[in-house]
Design an enzyme around this catalytic site. Structure first.
Site, short mmCIF file in Angstrom:
data_model
loop_
_atom_site.label_atom_id
_atom_site.label_comp_id
_atom_site.label_asym_id
_atom_site.label_seq_id
_atom_site.Cartn_x
_atom_site.Cartn_y
_atom_site.Cartn_z
CD GLU A 1 -3.17 0.67 0.33
OE1 GLU A 1 -2.60 1.68 -0.16
OE2 GLU A 1 -4.39 0.48 0.24
CG ASP B 1 -7.57 0.28 -1.76
OD1 ASP B 1 -7.10 1.15 -1.00
OD2 ASP B 1 -7.47 -0.94 -1.51
#
Length: 292
Positions: free
Chosen positions: A15, A195
């Site tokens: 991420e 996301d």
């Protein structure tokens, strides 16, 4: 367009990619692996920096240090020495962790949260000033995720993932106050969950679609899809522009929680991917505007 995997970049839950303009490396985090990682495209080398807890975001801070979002606090970290110094605690609930975080044009660090059990309404979005004042900006969220600002800083784009919506807010740049929420993009039910997000030099939004194996570029003025990058990993988590000319789109993915069958189908899951989409990004914002 199709992205290709970069060797030796696999994470459990990759991420928060961030291109560091001084070091000319890509940083990203492995949230569940509790590690900061980087990749130098000039040498092809990668590095890993273990952390004492989950880490969810990274931003440039000073000439020799980074700003990190750990489980529920933000810290200053020196990769050369390993020194980790707490700057502020965002909240005090161990069942909630920090998630996506980025700096705005004024050097404030915006960081969201999510409950470990993904309880609806348990998350929030916070803003941390360069003076380390913490302010809760939005509440009653579920998965506080993608963040991006318009070139003049007067518009914030934001994703609370389960809403499948990219919101825009007007920003009072001096104070950081946000007003006038409106939906600018709605992601269809069968297209994955939005996301992480990045904005390019033309003002278009590049959004990682978790569960759909893709990054999609949207025009926030019309809500229309402009480009799509296919990623050979099911759970795409975030993206950013990097490289010397900011013309490479780096994409993070996850392999955590995939079944054996899914991993067999998508063996590159968890890798960082790259593609040249034909547009450029913008330079990263530093905490406190130390290098602006």
């Amino acid at each position: 367009m199709k992205a290709t995997a970069i060797d030796a970049t696999q994470s459990r839950l990759g991420e928060g990619p961030c291109w560091h303009p001084k070091e000319q490396v890509l940083y990203w985090v492995d949230i569940e692996g509790c590690a900061l990682q980087n990749y130098n495209p000039a040498t092809g080398k990668t590095e890993e920096f273990p952390m004492p807890e989950r880490i969810s975001a990274v931003a440039p801070f000073s000439a020799d240090s980074l700003l990190l979002a750990l489980h529920k606090r933000i810290c200053q970290y020196n990769p050369a020495t390993g020194k980790l110094q707490q700057l502020a605690e965002i909240h005090d609930d161990p069942a909630i962790r920090l998630n996506e975080g980025k700096c705005d044009l004024s050097g404030r660090f915006w960081v969201g949260t999510m409950a470990l059990d993904v309880r609806p309404g348990a998350a929030a979005l916070y803003c941390v000033s360069p003076e380390l004042q913490v302010q809760k900006v939005l509440q009653n969220l579920t998965i506080s995720n993608g963040l991006a600002w318009s070139e003049d800083g007067h518009t914030l784009y934001f994703i609370d993932s389960p809403t499948r919506t990219i919101q825009a807010f007007d920003v009072e740049v001096t104070s950081g106050e946000i007003l006038n929420s409106r939906a600018v993009v709605r992601v269809p039910e069968n297209s994955g969950m939005p996301d992480g997000m990045e904005i390019d030099a033309q003002g278009n939004l590049w959004v990682a679609l978790h569960g759909a194996g893709a990054v999609v570029c949207y025009n926030p003025e019309t809500g229309k899809e402009l480009h799509r990058v296919q990623v050979p990993a099911q759970n795409v988590t975030s993206c950013t522009f990097g490289g010397p000319n900011l013309d490479t789109l780096y994409i993070t993915t996850a392999r955590e929680w995939l079944s054996d069958e899914q991993l067999a189908q998508y063996p590159l899951s968890g890798s960082v991917f790259e593609v040249k989409p034909g547009v450029r990004g913008r330079k990263v914002n530093w905490f406190g505007n130390s290098q602006s």
